[in-house]
Design an enzyme around this catalytic site. Structure first.
Site, short mmCIF file in Angstrom:
data_model
loop_
_atom_site.label_atom_id
_atom_site.label_comp_id
_atom_site.label_asym_id
_atom_site.label_seq_id
_atom_site.Cartn_x
_atom_site.Cartn_y
_atom_site.Cartn_z
CG HIS A 1 -4.07 3.16 -2.45
ND1 HIS A 1 -4.19 2.95 -3.80
CD2 HIS A 1 -4.09 4.51 -2.27
CE1 HIS A 1 -4.27 4.11 -4.42
NE2 HIS A 1 -4.22 5.07 -3.51
CG HIS B 1 0.19 -12.83 1.14
ND1 HIS B 1 1.48 -13.08 0.74
CD2 HIS B 1 -0.41 -14.04 1.27
CE1 HIS B 1 1.66 -14.38 0.61
NE2 HIS B 1 0.52 -14.99 0.93
#
Length: 515
Positions: A412, A408
């Site tokens: 940002h 995963h």
């Protein structure tokens, strides 16, 4: 801070190669690869000591009482000094190892703040409100904002603070009182959820770290939390300001270091940004970008170094790698708070910000690689890099496949262009950047807390399984690129909490309109 170009170049940033993240293959620096291996080798003593201790224990378990008697009768009783000396050294060695090894840090749980629905603002409403502020002044400002909003990747359900909705002045007037009100709603909202879901009492918290880049009142934000929840008087509290969107990982790193010193302790980390105080009412295009991208958001995390919490915690912190480019003047000033020609304070984003972000990212991932990548992938990358440096400069080293190291990715959500370029440069698939795109679309750029909304998205989709590895990566002013690596300690089920940030909307994602 958000990532974008100067006002006059924003609309073409997706087309101009010079304003994209640089191709990592062309400029990998060997010294950052060496730095990553230095981190790895520094822990080799522990790695070698563990199997040796296991082998000695296994060998000792095979000795029967008769063997012990024979050993004592024929050797040990005549060499008692040697036996005692050896025993002392063994005990000392084990003591040093136990005392010096890093204590595991667990993420017990976290909570993301979801504002009331009345704070939602569609892109049309945002532009309409901006028209009232800027329309009569300069139509070019409105056209600029329309183009930014169109390219931003933000949807129609992001949140603005209450002051944006209630202000009737043009341009709006924001006060310290309104900024405090927004911060209290965000921080206390996230903390209320965290305390209720974990059943940890505020008096149990020994460490508090709060980060907010632009709004730093007196008393501090950390003091506001201490006052609200009546935290104990000897709490170790810290307030980080001016560190941009990457400050969330910095706060986690600080809490981790403190948890290495203070035993059996809980640490709270709060990451947020203040939109009210950071709003720019002026007309300089490079400073208006933040108005178009930033939205209300915040997250609170509960960390622990207690061994008993391993069975209830969601994740274990594995690595934190921080890269700071502040020694370079261009990197230092690419995201810069200043006054415009009219004396209005705002944060300016230079045209160099994308290239600077790429340089910082390249250093960070090159350092991180040896810590997380499989040996086969490291050897392949290192071999091609050495060939390039020593024999054939035309050979381009293959960027390691980070999909082999992580299941995963939480990139940002600073802007659509950054996510696009990360997907391309790291050769990620759409599902790997889905959490980042969805968070940007649903919540906008929530600064340092965005990586936690992304993690909550992955959980809400039911994709987090035991032993899955998560890479959180954030970019921010200074200029900084920081990474945090977590491993899931259990299968994380989608939250049924009514306060979950993705409640009632997770089924809408992913949507195709923002890809």
């Amino acid at each position: 801070m958000a990532l974008g170009d100067d006002g006059d170049a924003v609309t073409s940033k997706m087309k101009q190669k010079s304003k994209r993240l640089p191709d990592f293959l062309q400029s990998v620096n060997l010294k950052y690869v060496k730095l990553g291996y230095h981190y790895l080798i520094s822990h080799l003593f522990s790695l070698f000591l563990i199997p040796i201790f296991i082998l000695l224990t296994a060998e000792a378990m095979q000795i029967n009482p008769t063997d012990v008697y024979e050993l004592w009768h024929h050797y040990l009783r005549y060499n008692i000094v040697s036996v005692v000396t050896s025993g002392v050294f063994i005990v000392m060695g084990l003591t040093i190892y136990i005392m010096s090894r890093p204590r595991p840090v667990y993420l017990v749980d976290y909570a993301c703040y979801r504002p009331p629905s009345r704070f939602q603002v569609s892109t049309h409403q945002f532009l309409e409100r901006s028209q009232n502020h800027y329309g009569e002044l300069d139509e070019s400002l409105m056209e600029f904002q329309r183009k930014i909003v169109k390219l931003s990747g933000l949807g129609d359900e992001t949140y603005f603070p209450e002051g944006f909705h209630n202000s009737t002045s043009s341009p709006p007037t924001y006060t310290i009182a309104l900024a405090r009100e927004e911060t209290e709603q965000v921080m206390f909202g996230a903390l209320d959820i965290l305390f209720s879901t974990t059943s940890v009492k505020p008096k149990d918290i020994g460490i508090l770290v709060v980060n907010c880049s632009l709004f730093n009142p007196t008393p501090s934000l950390s003091a506001m939390i201490v006052n609200k929840y009546k935290l104990r008087s000897n709490i170790k509290s810290f307030n980080l300001g001016g560190m941009g969107c990457s400050a969330g990982v910095i706060s986690v790193d600080l809490a981790k270091d403190l948890l290495q010193v203070h035993r059996n302790t809980y640490a709270i980390v709060v990451s947020t940004e203040n939109i009210t105080h950071g709003a720019y009412p002026g007309s300089k295009k490079s400073m208006m970008l933040s108005n178009c991208l930033f939205r209300v958001g915040g997250a609170a995390m509960l960390l622990s170094n207690k061994s008993k919490d391993k069975r209830i915690a969601k994740y274990k912190l594995v690595h934190v790698v921080r890269t700071h480019r502040g020694s370079d003047d261009k990197a230092f000033k690419c995201v810069y708070q200043d006054q415009d020609e009219a004396g209005i304070i705002g944060v300016s984003l230079s045209r160099d910000v994308m290239a600077t972000a790429g340089d910082a990212l390249k250093i960070n991932i090159t350092t991180l690689g040896p810590l997380v990548l499989p040996i086969s992938e490291q050897l392949f990358f290192l071999t091609t890099l050495v060939i390039k440096k020593l024999f054939n400069p035309k050979v381009n080293p293959c960027i390691p496949d980070f999909k082999l190291a992580f299941e995963h990715f939480c990139i940002h959500a600073g802007g659509r262009g950054v996510i696009d370029e990360m997907e391309k440069n790291l050769d990620l698939s759409p599902i790997h950047v889905e959490a980042s795109r969805s968070t940007l679309h649903r919540f906008g750029n929530t600064s340092s807390s965005s990586i936690w909304y992304e993690l909550a998205y992955i959980e809400a989709k039911g994709r987090m399984r035991k032993n899955d590895r998560v890479w959180q990566i954030a970019l921010g002013s200074g200029f900084k690129c920081n990474s945090a690596v977590w491993v899931a300690l259990k299968n994380v089920k989608p939250s049924t909490n009514k306060c979950s940030p993705w409640r009632d909307c997770i089924d809408k994602y992913p949507v195709q309109t923002f890809q």
